[in-house]
Design a protein around this motif. Structure first.
Motif, PDB file in Angstrom:
ATOM      1  N   LEU A  30       0.825  -1.214   0.000  1.00  0.00           N
ATOM      2  CA  LEU A  30       0.000   0.000   0.000  1.00  0.00           C
ATOM      3  C   LEU A  30       0.859   1.263   0.000  1.00  0.00           C
ATOM      4  CD1 LEU A  30      -2.808  -1.048   2.516  1.00  0.00           C
ATOM      5  CD2 LEU A  30      -3.000  -0.783   0.039  1.00  0.00           C
ATOM      6  N   ALA A  31       1.961   1.239   0.733  1.00  0.00           N
ATOM      7  CA  ALA A  31       2.859   2.391   0.749  1.00  0.00           C
ATOM      8  C   ALA A  31       3.484   2.613  -0.624  1.00  0.00           C
ATOM      9  CB  ALA A  31       3.950   2.193   1.801  1.00  0.00           C
ATOM     10  N   ALA A  32       3.852   1.528  -1.287  1.00  0.00           N
ATOM     11  CA  ALA A  32       4.430   1.662  -2.631  1.00  0.00           C
ATOM     12  C   ALA A  32       3.406   2.204  -3.615  1.00  0.00           C
ATOM     13  CB  ALA A  32       4.969   0.316  -3.101  1.00  0.00           C
ATOM     14  N   MET A  33       2.162   1.714  -3.507  1.00  0.00           N
ATOM     15  CA  MET A  33       1.120   2.224  -4.405  1.00  0.00           C
ATOM     16  C   MET A  33       0.813   3.696  -4.117  1.00  0.00           C
ATOM     17  SD  MET A  33      -1.537  -0.922  -4.992  1.00  0.00           S
ATOM     18  CE  MET A  33      -1.945  -1.133  -3.270  1.00  0.00           C
ATOM     19  N   ALA A  34       0.802   4.075  -2.844  1.00  0.00           N
ATOM     20  CA  ALA A  34       0.564   5.475  -2.497  1.00  0.00           C
ATOM     21  C   ALA A  34       1.700   6.362  -3.006  1.00  0.00           C
ATOM     22  CB  ALA A  34       0.410   5.625  -0.983  1.00  0.00           C
ATOM     23  N   ALA A  35       2.935   5.878  -2.884  1.00  0.00           N
ATOM     24  CA  ALA A  35       4.071   6.648  -3.383  1.00  0.00           C
ATOM     25  C   ALA A  35       4.007   6.801  -4.892  1.00  0.00           C
ATOM     26  CB  ALA A  35       5.381   5.970  -2.975  1.00  0.00           C
ATOM     27  N   LYS A  36       3.619   5.737  -5.560  1.00  0.00           N
ATOM     28  CA  LYS A  36       3.523   5.804  -7.020  1.00  0.00           C
ATOM     29  C   LYS A  36       2.388   6.747  -7.433  1.00  0.00           C
ATOM     30  CE  LYS A  36       4.303   2.997 -10.955  1.00  0.00           C
ATOM     31  NZ  LYS A  36       5.137   1.910 -11.291  1.00  0.00           N
ATOM     32  N   GLY A  37       1.253   6.655  -6.761  1.00  0.00           N
ATOM     33  CA  GLY A  37       0.145   7.566  -7.060  1.00  0.00           C
ATOM     34  C   GLY A  37       0.509   9.014  -6.767  1.00  0.00           C
ATOM     35  N   GLY A  38       1.212   9.228  -5.651  1.00  0.00           N
ATOM     36  CA  GLY A  38       1.678  10.578  -5.337  1.00  0.00           C
ATOM     37  C   GLY A  38       2.682  11.077  -6.355  1.00  0.00           C
ATOM     38  N   GLY A  39       3.485  10.171  -6.878  1.00  0.00           N
ATOM     39  CA  GLY A  39       4.440  10.545  -7.919  1.00  0.00           C
ATOM     40  C   GLY A  39       3.744  10.992  -9.180  1.00  0.00           C
ATOM     41  N   PHE A  40       2.667  10.302  -9.550  1.00  0.00           N
ATOM     42  CA  PHE A  40       1.919  10.717 -10.736  1.00  0.00           C
ATOM     43  C   PHE A  40       1.286  12.090 -10.537  1.00  0.00           C
ATOM     44  CE2 PHE A  40       1.638   6.068 -11.831  1.00  0.00           C
ATOM     45  CZ  PHE A  40       2.426   6.174 -12.970  1.00  0.00           C
ATOM     46  N   LEU A  41       0.750  12.323  -9.338  1.00  0.00           N
ATOM     47  CA  LEU A  41       0.188  13.644  -9.059  1.00  0.00           C
ATOM     48  C   LEU A  41       1.266  14.728  -9.079  1.00  0.00           C
ATOM     49  CD1 LEU A  41      -2.383  12.846  -6.229  1.00  0.00           C
ATOM     50  CD2 LEU A  41      -2.865  13.520  -8.585  1.00  0.00           C
ATOM     51  N   ALA A  42       2.403  14.427  -8.491  1.00  0.00           N
ATOM     52  CA  ALA A  42       3.493  15.399  -8.484  1.00  0.00           C
ATOM     53  C   ALA A  42       3.996  15.676  -9.902  1.00  0.00           C
ATOM     54  CB  ALA A  42       4.640  14.892  -7.604  1.00  0.00           C
ATOM     55  N   MET A  43       4.048  14.638 -10.736  1.00  0.00           N
ATOM     56  CA  MET A  43       4.483  14.852 -12.115  1.00  0.00           C
ATOM     57  C   MET A  43       3.499  15.742 -12.861  1.00  0.00           C
ATOM     58  SD  MET A  43       6.265  11.307 -13.469  1.00  0.00           S
ATOM     59  CE  MET A  43       5.124  11.214 -14.775  1.00  0.00           C
ATOM     60  N   ARG A  44       2.240  15.617 -12.528  1.00  0.00           N
ATOM     61  CA  ARG A  44       1.236  16.443 -13.200  1.00  0.00           C
ATOM     62  C   ARG A  44       1.451  17.918 -12.870  1.00  0.00           C
ATOM     63  NH1 ARG A  44      -4.972  14.981 -13.108  1.00  0.00           N
ATOM     64  NH2 ARG A  44      -5.040  15.331 -15.319  1.00  0.00           N
ATOM     65  N   TRP A  45       1.800  18.229 -11.595  1.00  0.00           N
ATOM     66  CA  TRP A  45       1.947  19.629 -11.193  1.00  0.00           C
ATOM     67  C   TRP A  45       3.373  20.147 -11.314  1.00  0.00           C
ATOM     68  CZ3 TRP A  45      -1.315  17.648  -6.748  1.00  0.00           C
ATOM     69  CH2 TRP A  45      -2.660  17.814  -7.032  1.00  0.00           C
ATOM     70  N   LEU A  46       4.363  19.288 -11.120  1.00  0.00           N
ATOM     71  CA  LEU A  46       5.753  19.742 -11.101  1.00  0.00           C
ATOM     72  C   LEU A  46       6.528  19.424 -12.370  1.00  0.00           C
ATOM     73  CD1 LEU A  46       6.715  18.604  -7.495  1.00  0.00           C
ATOM     74  CD2 LEU A  46       6.026  20.888  -8.235  1.00  0.00           C
ATOM     75  N   GLY A  47       6.011  18.554 -13.203  1.00  0.00           N
ATOM     76  CA  GLY A  47       6.767  18.123 -14.366  1.00  0.00           C
ATOM     77  C   GLY A  47       7.562  16.878 -14.039  1.00  0.00           C
ATOM     78  N   ARG A  48       8.363  16.432 -14.971  1.00  0.00           N
ATOM     79  CA  ARG A  48       9.125  15.188 -14.807  1.00  0.00           C
ATOM     80  C   ARG A  48      10.476  15.469 -14.166  1.00  0.00           C
ATOM     81  NH1 ARG A  48       7.650  10.495 -17.299  1.00  0.00           N
ATOM     82  NH2 ARG A  48       9.847   9.955 -17.468  1.00  0.00           N
ATOM     83  N   HIS A  49      10.477  15.663 -12.870  1.00  0.00           N
ATOM     84  CA  HIS A  49      11.707  15.855 -12.123  1.00  0.00           C
ATOM     85  C   HIS A  49      12.406  14.508 -11.978  1.00  0.00           C
ATOM     86  CE1 HIS A  49      14.319  16.745  -8.660  1.00  0.00           C
ATOM     87  NE2 HIS A  49      14.303  17.975  -9.141  1.00  0.00           N
ATOM     88  N   ARG A  50      13.726  14.486 -11.986  1.00  0.00           N
ATOM     89  CA  ARG A  50      14.441  13.204 -11.969  1.00  0.00           C
ATOM     90  C   ARG A  50      14.217  12.420 -10.682  1.00  0.00           C
ATOM     91  NH1 ARG A  50      20.773  14.389 -10.960  1.00  0.00           N
ATOM     92  NH2 ARG A  50      20.473  15.632  -9.105  1.00  0.00           N
ATOM     93  N   PHE A  51      14.005  13.088  -9.550  1.00  0.00           N
ATOM     94  CA  PHE A  51      13.727  12.383  -8.300  1.00  0.00           C
ATOM     95  C   PHE A  51      12.385  11.654  -8.386  1.00  0.00           C
ATOM     96  CE2 PHE A  51      11.687  12.334  -4.103  1.00  0.00           C
ATOM     97  CZ  PHE A  51      12.569  11.500  -3.445  1.00  0.00           C
ATOM     98  N   ILE A  52      11.384  12.285  -8.951  1.00  0.00           N
ATOM     99  CA  ILE A  52      10.061  11.677  -9.070  1.00  0.00           C
ATOM    100  C   ILE A  52      10.114  10.478 -10.011  1.00  0.00           C
ATOM    101  CG2 ILE A  52       7.693  12.067  -9.851  1.00  0.00           C
ATOM    102  CD1 ILE A  52       8.097  14.993  -8.900  1.00  0.00           C
ATOM    103  N   VAL A  53      10.842  10.623 -11.104  1.00  0.00           N
ATOM    104  CA  VAL A  53      10.985   9.501 -12.036  1.00  0.00           C
ATOM    105  C   VAL A  53      11.695   8.330 -11.352  1.00  0.00           C
ATOM    106  CG1 VAL A  53      12.066   8.780 -14.197  1.00  0.00           C
ATOM    107  CG2 VAL A  53      10.907  10.971 -14.064  1.00  0.00           C
ATOM    108  N   ALA A  54      12.699   8.610 -10.529  1.00  0.00           N
ATOM    109  CA  ALA A  54      13.423   7.545  -9.822  1.00  0.00           C
ATOM    110  C   ALA A  54      12.504   6.817  -8.845  1.00  0.00           C
ATOM    111  CB  ALA A  54      14.630   8.123  -9.098  1.00  0.00           C
ATOM    112  N   VAL A  55      11.673   7.549  -8.121  1.00  0.00           N
ATOM    113  CA  VAL A  55      10.735   6.921  -7.187  1.00  0.00           C
ATOM    114  C   VAL A  55       9.767   6.016  -7.939  1.00  0.00           C
ATOM    115  CG1 VAL A  55       8.812   7.382  -5.621  1.00  0.00           C
ATOM    116  CG2 VAL A  55      10.905   8.694  -5.423  1.00  0.00           C
ATOM    117  N   LEU A  56       9.248   6.495  -9.069  1.00  0.00           N
ATOM    118  CA  LEU A  56       8.302   5.693  -9.840  1.00  0.00           C
ATOM    119  C   LEU A  56       8.958   4.451 -10.439  1.00  0.00           C
ATOM    120  CD1 LEU A  56       6.314   8.504 -11.645  1.00  0.00           C
ATOM    121  CD2 LEU A  56       5.575   7.110  -9.725  1.00  0.00           C
TER     122      LEU A  56
END
Length: 102
Positions: free
Chosen positions: A16-42
């Protein structure tokens, strides 16, 4: 193979934590763009779930599962993919069991 309820709950919470992190990453990518840290988490979130699932047989059973984990790591690293590593691990566990390892 059997697992204690606490172990299964821990795996569920990690998934569940991994799915929440991945979902949060998609939301962050929508607002922040494709930052390399977010891509690494996903990229690494599914691997974390797989490792958490593999830890149970390694710690409770040993023997054949340890052989399978080592073979999976080597084949995945050299062949460059999850699928060859998975098939090699299953084959290694079957061969180790056939050879008499517990």
């Amino acid at each position: 193979m059997s697992a204690h309820p606490e172990t299964l709950i821990a795996i569920l919470v990690m998934a569940l934590a991994a799915m929440a992190a991945k979902g949060g990453g998609f939301l962050a990518m929508r607002w922040l763009g494709r930052h390399r840290f977010i891509v690494a988490v996903l990229d690494h979130a599914p691997g974390a779930v797989l490792v958490s699932a593999a830890v149970v047989p390694l710690t409770q059973s040993g023997g054949a599962f340890v052989v399978g984990a080592v073979v999976a790591a080597v084949v995945t690293r050299t062949a460059g993919g999850f699928t060859p590593g998975l098939f090699a691990a299953v084959g290694a566990v079957a061969l180790a069991r056939w050879a008499g390892l517990p």
